[in-house]
Every structure is written in structure tokens, then in C-alpha cells.
Design an enzyme around this catalytic site. Sequence first.
Site, PDB file in Angstrom:
ATOM      1  N   ASP A 186      52.142  54.191  59.816  1.00 38.22           N
ATOM      2  CA  ASP A 186      53.236  54.146  60.805  1.00 38.22           C
ATOM      3  C   ASP A 186      53.340  55.508  61.767  1.00 38.22           C
ATOM      4  O   ASP A 186      53.644  56.440  61.489  1.00 38.22           O
ATOM      5  CB  ASP A 186      54.567  53.970  59.951  1.00 38.22           C
ATOM      6  CG  ASP A 186      55.846  53.771  61.098  1.00 38.22           C
ATOM      7  OD1 ASP A 186      55.547  53.814  62.139  1.00 38.22           O
ATOM      8  OD2 ASP A 186      56.809  53.852  60.534  1.00 38.22           O
ATOM      9  N   LYS A 218      58.621  54.884  72.174  1.00 35.59           N
ATOM     10  CA  LYS A 218      58.784  56.441  72.180  1.00 35.59           C
ATOM     11  C   LYS A 218      57.670  56.797  73.157  1.00 35.59           C
ATOM     12  O   LYS A 218      58.100  57.266  74.108  1.00 35.59           O
ATOM     13  CB  LYS A 218      58.884  56.955  70.584  1.00 35.59           C
ATOM     14  CG  LYS A 218      59.939  56.386  69.996  1.00 35.59           C
ATOM     15  CD  LYS A 218      59.920  56.700  68.499  1.00 35.59           C
ATOM     16  CE  LYS A 218      60.563  55.963  67.328  1.00 35.59           C
ATOM     17  NZ  LYS A 218      61.787  55.643  67.526  1.00 35.59           N
ATOM     18  N   TRP A 236      62.240  56.412  57.160  1.00 37.96           N
ATOM     19  CA  TRP A 236      61.184  55.342  57.491  1.00 37.96           C
ATOM     20  C   TRP A 236      60.084  54.854  56.533  1.00 37.96           C
ATOM     21  O   TRP A 236      59.932  53.658  56.470  1.00 37.96           O
ATOM     22  CB  TRP A 236      60.473  55.579  59.074  1.00 37.96           C
ATOM     23  CG  TRP A 236      61.355  55.777  59.936  1.00 37.96           C
ATOM     24  CD1 TRP A 236      62.144  56.903  60.500  1.00 37.96           C
ATOM     25  CD2 TRP A 236      62.525  54.722  60.527  1.00 37.96           C
ATOM     26  NE1 TRP A 236      63.212  56.637  61.401  1.00 37.96           N
ATOM     27  CE2 TRP A 236      63.191  55.308  61.184  1.00 37.96           C
ATOM     28  CE3 TRP A 236      62.478  53.273  60.440  1.00 37.96           C
ATOM     29  CZ2 TRP A 236      64.294  54.507  62.140  1.00 37.96           C
ATOM     30  CZ3 TRP A 236      63.400  52.672  61.138  1.00 37.96           C
ATOM     31  CH2 TRP A 236      64.234  53.178  61.903  1.00 37.96           C
TER      32      TRP A 236
HETATM   33  C1  LIG Z   1      58.966  56.240  62.259  1.00 35.48           C
HETATM   34  C2  LIG Z   1      59.588  54.930  62.800  1.00 35.48           C
HETATM   35  N1  LIG Z   1      59.253  53.981  62.087  1.00 35.48           N
HETATM   36  C3  LIG Z   1      59.698  52.408  62.396  1.00 35.48           C
HETATM   37  C4  LIG Z   1      60.684  52.519  63.123  1.00 35.48           C
HETATM   38  C5  LIG Z   1      61.179  51.094  63.309  1.00 35.48           C
HETATM   39  O1  LIG Z   1      60.947  50.681  64.368  1.00 35.48           O
HETATM   40  P1  LIG Z   1      61.500  49.312  65.512  1.00 35.48           P
HETATM   41  O2  LIG Z   1      62.812  49.641  65.714  1.00 35.48           O
HETATM   42  O3  LIG Z   1      60.683  49.112  66.512  1.00 35.48           O
HETATM   43  O4  LIG Z   1      61.513  48.313  64.425  1.00 35.48           O
HETATM   44  C6  LIG Z   1      61.271  53.636  63.905  1.00 35.48           C
HETATM   45  C7  LIG Z   1      62.480  53.625  64.789  1.00 35.48           C
HETATM   46  O5  LIG Z   1      62.832  54.454  65.341  1.00 35.48           O
HETATM   47  C8  LIG Z   1      60.478  54.742  63.608  1.00 35.48           C
HETATM   48  O6  LIG Z   1      60.899  56.109  64.178  1.00 35.48           O
END
Ligand SMILES: Cc1ncc(COP(=O)(O)O)c(C=O)c1O
Length: 359
Positions: free
Chosen positions: A171, A195, A103
Amino acid sequence: MERVVHNFNSGPSVLPKEVFEEASRAILDFNNTGLSILEIGHRTSLFESVMNEAIELTKELMHLDADHEVLFLHGGATTQFMQVPMNLLNENEVAAYTETGTWANKAIKEAKIFGHVEVVGSAKDTNYTTIPKDISVTPTAAYLHITTNETIAGTQWHVLPYDCGVPLVADMSSDILSRVLDFNKFDIIYAGAQKNMGAAGVNIVVVNKNILGKVKRTIPTILDYRNHIKEHSMLNTPPVFAVYVAMLTLRWLKNKGGVAAIEKINNKKTDLFYNTLESLPLFTGTVAKEDRSKMNAVFVLKDPALEKEFGELCKSEGMIGVKGHRSVGGFRVSMYNALTLESVIAITDLMKEFAKRKG
Ligand SMILES: Cc1ncc(COP(=O)(O)O)c(C=O)c1O
């Protein structure tokens, strides 16, 4: 008879039963209006009160000060990978990023579109099984970005770089509102709701309004945080139902006693899980002990030949979503706020039983 399932999905994931019940009622009849939540206008007082409550509950649960605004936006956390640098990073400037896994790397890739990125701490050398320590950030950096919990690698920041000397951006998609943090020390916090905060389709952004308005580029209307602050997250049609479910989940959290109370429950769950994992030589955690995540526990079996059998046993016993991410393999047990202690007892009992059988 209803089949008992234990939902360890990494996201979208388990939500409180009360939230499902209330949300289903509102689909048929929202607050005794005779209308479904899905058919009311977003500019009605009916929906405005939902949005206001979601914003106020977030401020209350995070103990936010008057500088911090709460937004509910479209596009998931992935949109924030680009919206953050678009709003904060000039082309000739440097932003500091920590590289902790899948991520964080996605966030880095997007930031490079808008300016320069300096990686000030990386866990690449340990195959993302650790969190970088002792990071040092150049004081001229536009901001420092961290991913507080790496959902796939199963690592989590336990000592936060509050004193990095530059605006701090996080994030928090996979650990928001799961533990007490000094949320006012962050200048931007973003998270997909799916989540710990609700259903997919909305993300929450907490922003310190004092850091905005400093970039030179023209920002498209829909991507400029200042417009969303001004319009109270109603610049265009918000994801009405997803905001409603987030509001219900926030209400549930408040009724539970708030973030400190849920953190205690979360600690009980992770203590039980990791103590069991450590007591069974058949299983091995993949992450350094001091950096392992309280939300996503990642582990393998010492004998990979047994993984298929364990996976099938989990499935037959109603343990859903324990297969590890395809990039890491093994298993991942996600223990978000709404997962009950009973579910953790169920999976740890199964692990003990499997270990006994393989004796
Ligand atoms: C830590 C983290 N950041 C970003 C995301 C991406 O999120 P989205 O699918 O809502 O764009 C996720 C998705 O699981 C994640 O776990």
C-alpha cells in the site's frame, strides 16, 4: 489581495498549480473541442488518449517491465484492502502482513475475510512509532503485505523487504512516486491518487500479471484484476475526471525530471523540517529517527498546554491542515510532492518564531 495559504493536508492534499489551471480549462473546453472533460464519453478517442497517457507515464516514471500492468480503478485504496486477498489468497492459505499502524491494520482486517493472516512484524509495542526490522516470512505465504508509509503514525519503510522470498504487495497510498524504489520488485502496488498522484476518486494499481489466476474462488467480474487488464481499465465507466487529473499530475512530475528529481526536492524539504524540529526543544517528534516519514511529519509540543496556541497561530498565518490525526494528537505536517519548499520554509520559520516567543 490573494491570501497566501500553505496546504499541509494529509489527503486530499496540495496539487501543482499548473495542474489546477489545466484541469480548470479542461472543465470548460477540453483540448479545444468545445466540450468539457466532464461530458465526453469514456470510449471516445479523446478520453482513450488520456487513459493511455496516464498508463504510459506511470510505466515510464516507475521504469516498469513488461510483466507489470498499470490499472486505474475505483474505490480508493480501501477497496484494495479486500481486492488484493480476494485475487491472491486461497481460503486455506496464509498471507504475511506487517502491522505498522492504522492503515496496515485495516488491510489485515480485510485479508482475514479471505484466508489466514500471519503478522510477521509488528510495531504495536512501540505504539506504531517504529517500523519492524528483520522480518522473516514463511516461504509458503501467498504474499507479504507492507504499508510503505503510515500516513497517521508518520512512519515509513526506508529499507524495503525486497528479498522476502514471496510476492511483495504494498500500500503506497501516501508515498507513491515520492522516491526512487525498485518498483519491479513489487508484485502489487496500490495507492489512492489523492496525495501524490492527483484528485480523490481513482486509485492506481500496478500488478505483476504472472501472480494472477491462482486462487480457487470465483471472483466477481469487477473485482478481478485480469478483467481490468484485458479491458485497459475500461471495464466500466472509469472516473474520467480523476484519471485526467492524475494524468496531468504525472505529466507535471515528468517535466520536473521524474522520481529521482522529486526525491531530491523532497529530501531538501524534510531535511529542513526535521532539522528545525530537532533544534527546537519546545517540539518533539513522535517517531524513531530512522523510521520517520518523509511525507508526514508527526510531532507534539513538550508542554501540551501550548498546543492550542500554536495551532491557532498556524491557522492565523495560513498554515492549513497541521492538526494531528485525532488518534495521535499533536501536529502533522504533510509534505507531498507538490508541496513547495517555500511552504516548508514558512512553517519552520513560524515554529522558530513561536519557540523564541516562549523562550
Ligand atoms: C496509507 C493509506 N492507505 C489507505 C488509505 C485509504 O485510502 P482511500 O481513502 O482512498 O480508500 C489511506 C488514506 O488516507 C492511506 O493513507
